[in-house]
Structure formats: structure tokens, C-alpha cells
Design a protein around this motif. Structure first.
Motif, PDB file in Angstrom:
ATOM      1  N   GLU A   2       3.487  26.499  -1.091  1.00 53.97           N
ATOM      2  CA  GLU A   2       4.060  24.793  -0.671  1.00 53.97           C
ATOM      3  C   GLU A   2       4.046  24.124  -0.425  1.00 53.97           C
ATOM      4  OE1 GLU A   2       8.817  26.356   0.655  1.00 53.97           O
ATOM      5  OE2 GLU A   2       8.324  28.645   0.050  1.00 53.97           O
ATOM      6  N   ILE A   3       3.942  23.111  -1.018  1.00 51.24           N
ATOM      7  CA  ILE A   3       3.648  22.147  -0.663  1.00 51.24           C
ATOM      8  C   ILE A   3       3.250  20.523  -1.183  1.00 51.24           C
ATOM      9  CG2 ILE A   3       0.583  20.337  -1.785  1.00 51.24           C
ATOM     10  CD1 ILE A   3      -0.249  23.498  -3.183  1.00 51.24           C
ATOM     11  N   PRO A   4       3.762  20.110  -0.163  1.00 50.56           N
ATOM     12  CA  PRO A   4       4.419  18.422   0.086  1.00 50.56           C
ATOM     13  C   PRO A   4       3.827  18.254  -1.020  1.00 50.56           C
ATOM     14  CG  PRO A   4       4.243  19.199   2.165  1.00 50.56           C
ATOM     15  CD  PRO A   4       3.790  20.725   1.204  1.00 50.56           C
ATOM     16  N   PHE A   5       5.124  17.236  -1.266  1.00 51.20           N
ATOM     17  CA  PHE A   5       3.793  16.057  -2.162  1.00 51.20           C
ATOM     18  C   PHE A   5       2.958  14.800  -1.538  1.00 51.20           C
ATOM     19  CE2 PHE A   5       6.450  16.223  -5.144  1.00 51.20           C
ATOM     20  CZ  PHE A   5       5.919  16.657  -5.948  1.00 51.20           C
ATOM     21  N   SER A   6       3.323  15.055  -0.021  1.00 53.95           N
ATOM     22  CA  SER A   6       2.646  13.775   1.509  1.00 53.95           C
ATOM     23  C   SER A   6       1.185  14.658   1.774  1.00 53.95           C
ATOM     24  CB  SER A   6       3.590  13.847   2.373  1.00 53.95           C
ATOM     25  OG  SER A   6       3.920  15.432   3.004  1.00 53.95           O
ATOM     26  N   ALA A   7       1.392  16.191   1.550  1.00 52.20           N
ATOM     27  CA  ALA A   7       0.375  16.803   2.297  1.00 52.20           C
ATOM     28  C   ALA A   7      -1.033  16.715   0.746  1.00 52.20           C
ATOM     29  CB  ALA A   7       0.422  18.222   2.428  1.00 52.20           C
ATOM     30  N   VAL A   8      -0.547  15.809  -0.553  1.00 55.12           N
ATOM     31  CA  VAL A   8      -1.752  16.232  -1.008  1.00 55.12           C
ATOM     32  C   VAL A   8      -2.588  14.613  -1.464  1.00 55.12           C
ATOM     33  CG1 VAL A   8      -2.330  15.495  -3.359  1.00 55.12           C
ATOM     34  CG2 VAL A   8      -0.527  16.861  -2.813  1.00 55.12           C
ATOM     35  N   ARG A   9      -3.844  15.523  -0.971  1.00 52.40           N
ATOM     36  CA  ARG A   9      -5.272  13.629  -0.683  1.00 52.40           C
ATOM     37  C   ARG A   9      -5.650  13.492  -2.025  1.00 52.40           C
ATOM     38  NH1 ARG A   9      -9.578  14.401   3.152  1.00 52.40           N
ATOM     39  NH2 ARG A   9      -9.834  12.342   2.484  1.00 52.40           N
ATOM     40  N   LEU A  18      -6.099  11.069  -9.342  1.00 48.63           N
ATOM     41  CA  LEU A  18      -5.525  10.366  -8.653  1.00 48.63           C
ATOM     42  C   LEU A  18      -5.771  10.459  -6.856  1.00 48.63           C
ATOM     43  CD1 LEU A  18      -1.844  10.238  -9.182  1.00 48.63           C
ATOM     44  CD2 LEU A  18      -3.150   8.517  -9.154  1.00 48.63           C
ATOM     45  N   GLU A  19      -6.428   9.216  -5.737  1.00 50.42           N
ATOM     46  CA  GLU A  19      -6.445   9.676  -4.926  1.00 50.42           C
ATOM     47  C   GLU A  19      -5.093   9.590  -3.358  1.00 50.42           C
ATOM     48  OE1 GLU A  19      -9.806   8.168  -2.463  1.00 50.42           O
ATOM     49  OE2 GLU A  19     -11.042   9.028  -4.256  1.00 50.42           O
ATOM     50  N   PHE A  20      -5.059  10.293  -2.436  1.00 49.94           N
ATOM     51  CA  PHE A  20      -3.649  10.005  -1.179  1.00 49.94           C
ATOM     52  C   PHE A  20      -4.133   9.503  -0.482  1.00 49.94           C
ATOM     53  CE2 PHE A  20      -1.920  12.025  -5.237  1.00 49.94           C
ATOM     54  CZ  PHE A  20      -1.096  10.979  -6.048  1.00 49.94           C
ATOM     55  N   ASP A  21      -3.771   8.859   0.899  1.00 50.33           N
ATOM     56  CA  ASP A  21      -3.734   8.352   1.585  1.00 50.33           C
ATOM     57  C   ASP A  21      -2.778   9.649   2.610  1.00 50.33           C
ATOM     58  OD1 ASP A  21      -6.108   6.403   2.096  1.00 50.33           O
ATOM     59  OD2 ASP A  21      -4.098   5.202   2.205  1.00 50.33           O
ATOM     60  N   VAL A  22      -3.481  10.324   3.598  1.00 47.77           N
ATOM     61  CA  VAL A  22      -2.709  11.294   3.881  1.00 47.77           C
ATOM     62  C   VAL A  22      -2.357  11.658   5.607  1.00 47.77           C
ATOM     63  CG1 VAL A  22      -2.637  13.479   4.287  1.00 47.77           C
ATOM     64  CG2 VAL A  22      -2.895  13.274   2.021  1.00 47.77           C
ATOM     65  N   ASP A  41       0.850  -0.705   0.173  1.00 43.80           N
ATOM     66  CA  ASP A  41       0.352   0.094   0.135  1.00 43.80           C
ATOM     67  C   ASP A  41       0.565   0.955  -0.097  1.00 43.80           C
ATOM     68  OD1 ASP A  41       1.028  -0.494   2.586  1.00 43.80           O
ATOM     69  OD2 ASP A  41      -0.576   0.744   3.729  1.00 43.80           O
ATOM     70  N   ILE A  42       2.211   1.519   0.879  1.00 45.46           N
ATOM     71  CA  ILE A  42       2.792   2.171   0.947  1.00 45.46           C
ATOM     72  C   ILE A  42       3.583   2.484  -0.733  1.00 45.46           C
ATOM     73  CG2 ILE A  42       4.712   3.149   2.161  1.00 45.46           C
ATOM     74  CD1 ILE A  42       3.559   2.224   4.458  1.00 45.46           C
ATOM     75  N   LEU A  43       4.182   1.369  -0.909  1.00 46.74           N
ATOM     76  CA  LEU A  43       5.331   1.556  -2.553  1.00 46.74           C
ATOM     77  C   LEU A  43       3.863   2.034  -3.215  1.00 46.74           C
ATOM     78  CD1 LEU A  43       7.061  -2.418  -1.820  1.00 46.74           C
ATOM     79  CD2 LEU A  43       7.217   0.073  -1.542  1.00 46.74           C
ATOM     80  N   ALA A  44       2.946   1.666  -3.508  1.00 49.64           N
ATOM     81  CA  ALA A  44       1.550   2.171  -4.435  1.00 49.64           C
ATOM     82  C   ALA A  44       1.535   3.713  -4.350  1.00 49.64           C
ATOM     83  CB  ALA A  44       0.478   1.627  -4.605  1.00 49.64           C
ATOM     84  N   GLN A  45       1.309   3.842  -3.141  1.00 47.27           N
ATOM     85  CA  GLN A  45       1.024   5.333  -2.298  1.00 47.27           C
ATOM     86  C   GLN A  45       1.905   5.818  -3.353  1.00 47.27           C
ATOM     87  OE1 GLN A  45      -1.641   7.481  -1.065  1.00 47.27           O
ATOM     88  NE2 GLN A  45      -2.646   6.055  -1.486  1.00 47.27           N
ATOM     89  N   GLU A  46       3.171   5.892  -3.332  1.00 48.23           N
ATOM     90  CA  GLU A  46       4.974   6.119  -3.730  1.00 48.23           C
ATOM     91  C   GLU A  46       4.768   6.866  -4.867  1.00 48.23           C
ATOM     92  OE1 GLU A  46       8.342   4.409  -0.987  1.00 48.23           O
ATOM     93  OE2 GLU A  46       7.036   5.603   0.631  1.00 48.23           O
ATOM     94  N   ALA A  47       4.222   5.013  -5.586  1.00 47.85           N
ATOM     95  CA  ALA A  47       4.549   4.939  -6.835  1.00 47.85           C
ATOM     96  C   ALA A  47       3.752   6.441  -7.284  1.00 47.85           C
ATOM     97  CB  ALA A  47       4.043   3.779  -7.101  1.00 47.85           C
ATOM     98  N   LEU A  48       2.418   6.568  -6.916  1.00 42.48           N
ATOM     99  CA  LEU A  48       1.707   7.146  -7.697  1.00 42.48           C
ATOM    100  C   LEU A  48       1.292   8.698  -7.772  1.00 42.48           C
ATOM    101  CD1 LEU A  48      -2.315   5.175  -7.290  1.00 42.48           C
ATOM    102  CD2 LEU A  48      -1.062   5.855  -9.148  1.00 42.48           C
ATOM    103  N   ARG A  49       2.370   8.570  -6.106  1.00 49.81           N
ATOM    104  CA  ARG A  49       2.676  10.500  -6.259  1.00 49.81           C
ATOM    105  C   ARG A  49       4.314  10.872  -6.773  1.00 49.81           C
ATOM    106  NH1 ARG A  49       0.765  12.488  -1.400  1.00 49.81           N
ATOM    107  NH2 ARG A  49      -0.268  10.941   0.198  1.00 49.81           N
TER     108      ARG A  49
END
Length: 176
Positions: free
Chosen positions: A95-102, A113-117, A9-17
């Protein structure tokens, strides 16, 4: 069910980011091609988000920005991006880190794309209240405002009009 020690799940989120990062980096370098434009939803209180106190007060939980007609100084790094936008004719730098993007949505090709934040201070993801989507668009483009209003009404499943695949949130299939 077996334990996922690899954490797919984490690997897929990182790839989509990485997809979003690559797209934004290309746009920063060459501009928006064709009719492409982006709605980017992010948590305003996430670590690393830098917006004015005026915007943070107005959008305390989350915010959706539109990268289309009126943006400038788009810069992309491995960790995030910064962009200049105008809100009610007031220029702002975000300024927006990719980790903050939903969410990342390109309506020109119905790509989403939808992300878990991860939110600070919330142990159980189900206990966190779902933020209300808010569209923020440049004031001078009525067409963009209309698209933003339409996107607020869209359900979690993207309407593809019978073409392509639907994007479905996995939360709909989880036991409650």
C-alpha cells in the motif's frame, strides 16, 4: 526574487501526481495497454506506506517496483494505490500513498515524472542523504530484470535518443 505566495511548486507536484493517479486508475480498470509498464520508486519509510517487515528490512529507505507482467489486485484511491506483487516467489501486498512516490517511469514511451517527497524529521531538504535506487522485479521475467538494471544506470536526465524533450532535475541549477 519575489515570494511565491501561491506556491506553484506544490500545485505542479499535485497536478503531476494526478497524472500518475489517473494512469494507474485506468490500468486498474482495463489493464496495461500495449507495451506500457511502470517503474515506481517510493520511500519505504514514508507515512502511510504499508509493506511487509521482510521488505522494509531489505529496503529500509526506498524501493522501485515494476508494474508489468506479474501484478494483481491493483486498486487506486485519491490518496494512493495498493498492488499485489511477487518477490522471490513470495506474494506481497503493498500500500503506497502518492505522497511517498519519488518517481514514475514508463520506459515504453520514455515518460518520466520526479516528485519531491517530504521526509519526517528532516528540516533542510539538502541535509537529507539521497537514498540509493533499488529495483525490485518479479523473478520470472529476465527481460524485466534487464530493463530494471538498465534503469538503475540512467542519469537524472533521461536519454531520449534525440526524440522529444529531456527531463532535468531542477536541483542541478540550484546554488549550493
Amino acid at each position: 526574487m519575489a515570494d511565491d505566495h501561491i506556491r506553484y511548486d506544490i500545485l505542479a507536484q499535485e497536478a503531476l501526481r494526478g497524472v500518475m493517479r489517473k494512469v494507474l486508475a485506468e490500468v486498474a480498470r482495463t489493464g496495461l495497454p500495449g507495451n506500457h509498464h511502470f517503474f515506481i520508486t517510493f520511500l519505504t519509510g514514508a507515512p502511510g506506506v504499508r509493506i511487509s517487515s521482510r521488505l522494509r528490512e531489505r529496503y529500509p529507505e526506498q524501493m522501485t517496483i515494476v508494474i508489468q507482467f506479474q501484478y494483481w489486485d491493483l486498486k487506486v484511491t485519491d490518496a494512493g494505490f495498493e498492488v499485489g506483487l511477487s518477490f522471490s516467489d513470495v506474494p506481497e501486498k503493498l500500500e503506497i500513498p502518492f505522497s511517498a512516490v519519488r518517481g514514475f517511469y514508463d520506459p515504453s514511451v520514455n515518460f518520466e515524472l520526479e516528485f519531491d517527497v517530504k521526509t519526517e524529521g528532516v528540516e533542510d531538504e539538502a541535509a537529507a542523504p539521497a537514498p540509493e535506487p533499488i529495483a525490485v522485479v518479479p523473478e520470472k521475467k529476465a527481460e524485466t530484470k534487464k530493463k530494471a538494471a538498465e534503469s538503475e544506470k540512467k542519469p537524472a536526465v533521461a536519454d531520449t535518443g534525440g526524440k522529444g524533450a529531456d527531463v532535468v532535475s531542477l536541483d542541478a541549477f540550484r546554488k549550493k
